[in-house]
Enzyme design. Structure first.
Site, short mmCIF file in Angstrom:
data_model
loop_
_atom_site.label_atom_id
_atom_site.label_comp_id
_atom_site.label_asym_id
_atom_site.label_seq_id
_atom_site.Cartn_x
_atom_site.Cartn_y
_atom_site.Cartn_z
N CYS A 57 36.94 35.18 30.77
CA CYS A 57 37.35 35.99 31.92
C CYS A 57 38.86 36.08 32.09
O CYS A 57 39.35 36.77 32.98
CB CYS A 57 36.72 35.42 33.19
SG CYS A 57 34.97 35.11 32.99
N HIS B 45 41.34 35.58 41.47
CA HIS B 45 40.23 35.75 40.53
C HIS B 45 38.97 36.04 41.36
O HIS B 45 38.20 36.92 41.01
CB HIS B 45 40.08 34.49 39.67
CG HIS B 45 39.11 34.64 38.56
ND1 HIS B 45 39.21 35.63 37.60
CD2 HIS B 45 37.98 33.94 38.24
CE1 HIS B 45 38.21 35.53 36.74
NE2 HIS B 45 37.44 34.52 37.11
N HIS C 114 32.84 42.08 38.09
CA HIS C 114 33.51 41.17 37.18
C HIS C 114 33.27 41.65 35.75
O HIS C 114 32.18 41.48 35.20
CB HIS C 114 32.97 39.75 37.37
CG HIS C 114 33.79 38.71 36.66
ND1 HIS C 114 34.74 39.03 35.72
CD2 HIS C 114 33.80 37.35 36.76
CE1 HIS C 114 35.30 37.91 35.26
NE2 HIS C 114 34.75 36.88 35.89
#
Lengths: 408, 86
Positions: A165, A297, A334
């Site tokens: 990520c 995030h 995401h």
């Protein structure tokens, strides 16, 4: 050392396949999360998971942009990458000024051509099918960097970074350092990902971190992340070259920090995230007091949001509860290796507009986190604090943070 | 036009994202802007559709749609008969 600025923006995202559409939806808080569409290779198109929502791109038709040969040789993520890179390079008019051999291409992509791989493997295991001869070039994670170089005729250093990520943020950070040091005079950098396939949905379901409802970061009742896809890609170059030809300057990249938690493959650590933030600020030669916005995030999982908030407290001390924070994942989901780039785009647009996007979907901010989560509507930026940071905290404890400064 | 020709043209049309009625047996790869990647893709789709294997050396000699159709006809005619396994 060179100062490094962003002169071109490009995106294909669940909230728009142009930067103009992305900007409009970002500040309006229009989410790109919707019911999962039919999933190829899944029985009856149904992924059979405990969640129903994903952030999908519905308005992208590769045949409007790419030749049939390139479409045949590429997975969806690479197609996103080529088109988003074109948008950025054209806006910056990069190739008219820079030598193609002096431009770097640094991409973030963690999942590669996942859906193509799954399709081929399904054929192999269920009917001993032959593999499509372009399977390898469709599935390699570096295909985006390669296809961008071919499409734009850029011959400088080109590579893909895969750090889950944090991939895109690592990519932007490395590209920034290359241009700052003079290793390249400009770069095309960002991230791209299109992993929404049967096996991917199922694997994430098994981890039990995907929201059965919808991602709502920093909300007291948050219950997980929402998967997404997309790409955001930037043209970056030296301030000197941008000013020499009056190129548009959207923001300055001033710092990059990274760290490894070295503790657990899924549980994030406060120390790791805090270290990356501190290093980004030190690299930027900026004090914590200059930071007026944190694009978190903010995945919407219990673990991420509490750890990231604790890290913000560790870095910013008494100011921590007063620094505006938002996660834009409630809008664009995401998108794993692309997420850092999509969030960098949101941060750049926020700096440019001096308007901070809110965290959509929050019902009640989690008071125990004690951070200033922007909710409801965007908030005017504090113009006396021109620095923003964008955090990416990956599974496996690989952390990357970039620091951006409003350019005026 | 026989079934083999019709199916070959459909495959090429789908791959190039153009209407099938714009293609005939005399249409050349050059006219269709078929590049090396298209050629690989179309060859695979044809192999899948007819359950054949196009020999490597044949790939380079394909210049028009008629070449594809004739090649497929030969390969289909020469296919070994399926052996019953029960």
């Amino acid at each position: 050392m060179n100062r490094v600025v962003i002169t071109g923006l490009g995106c294909i995202s669940p909230i728009g396949s142009s930067v103009a559409a992305f900007r409009e939806n970002l500040f309006a808080g229009n989410t790109g999360i919707s019911t999962i569409a039919d999933v190829p290779d899944a029985p009856d198109g149904n992924p059979g998971v405990r969640y129903t929502q994903a952030a999908q791109v519905f308005d992208f038709d590769p045949s409007q942009h790419l030749t049939s040969g390139v479409i045949a040789a590429s997975n969806r993520n690479t197609q996103f990458a080529i088109v988003a890179a074109r948008q950025a390079a054209q806006q910056a008019d990069l190739l008219k000024y820079h030598n193609p051999g002096d431009i770097a291409i640094i991409m973030g992509c963690a999942c590669g051509g996942r859906s193509s791989e799954e399709h081929e493997v399904k054929g192999l295991y269920t009917r001993d099918a032959r593999a499509h001869p372009l399977t390898i070039v469709r599935t390699m994670s570096s295909a985006g960097a390669s296809q961008i170089s071919i499409d734009l005729k850029i011959t400088g250093p080109a590579l893909d970074i895969s750090t889950a990520c944090a991939s895109a943020t690592h990519a932007i950070g490395l590209a920034f350092h290359m241009v700052r040091s003079g290793m390249a005079t400009a770069a095309i950098t960002g991230g791209h990902e299109a992993p929404l396939s049967f096996g991917f949905y199922r694997a994430w379901d098994s981890m039990r971190v995907v929201s059965p409802t919808r991602c709502r970061p920093f909300s007291a009742d948050r219950d997980g992340m929402t998967l997404g896809e997309g790409a955001a890609i930037f043209a970056i170059e030296t301030l000197e070259s941008a000013q020499a030809r009056n190129a548009p300057i959207f923001a300055e990249i001033v710092g990059f920090g990274m760290s490894a938690d070295a503790s657990h493959i899924t549980n994030p650590s406060v120390e790791g995230a805090a270290t990356a933030m501190r290093k980004a600020l030190a690299d930027a030669n900026a004090s914590p007091d200059e930071v007026g916005y944190i694009n978190a995030h903010g995945t919407g999982t219990q673990a991420n949001d509490s750890t990231e908030s604790a890290a913000i407290h560790q870095v910013f001390g008494a100011r921590a509860p007063h620094i505006p924070v938002s996660s834009t994942k409630a809008l664009h989901g995401h998108s794993i290796g692309a997420s850092g780039a999509i969030e960098a785009l949101a941060t750049i647009l926020a700096l440019q507009a001096q308007r901070l996007p809110h965290t959509a979907g929050v019902t009640t901010p989690d008071a125990s986190l004690n951070v200033d989560v922007i909710t409801g509507t965007p908030r005017p930026a504090d113009t006396t604090r021109p620095v923003a940071i964008s955090n990416s905290l990956a599974f496996g404890g690989l952390n990357a943070v970039i620091a951006l400064r409003r350019f005026s | 036009m026989d079934d083999i020709a019709t199916r070959c043209i459909e495959i090429i049309a789908k791959s190039k994202n153009i209407p099938a009625d714009t293609i005939n047996l005399d249409t050349t790869f050059e006219q269709l802007n078929i590049d090396s990647l298209d050629k690989i893709n179309i060859s695979f789709e044809v192999e899948e559709a007819f359950d054949i294997n196009i020999p490597d050396e044949a790939l380079g000699s394909l210049k028009n749609v008629g070449d594809v159709v004739n090649g497929v006809r030969q390969l289909v005619a020469n296919k070994p008969p399926k052996v019953a396994t029960s």
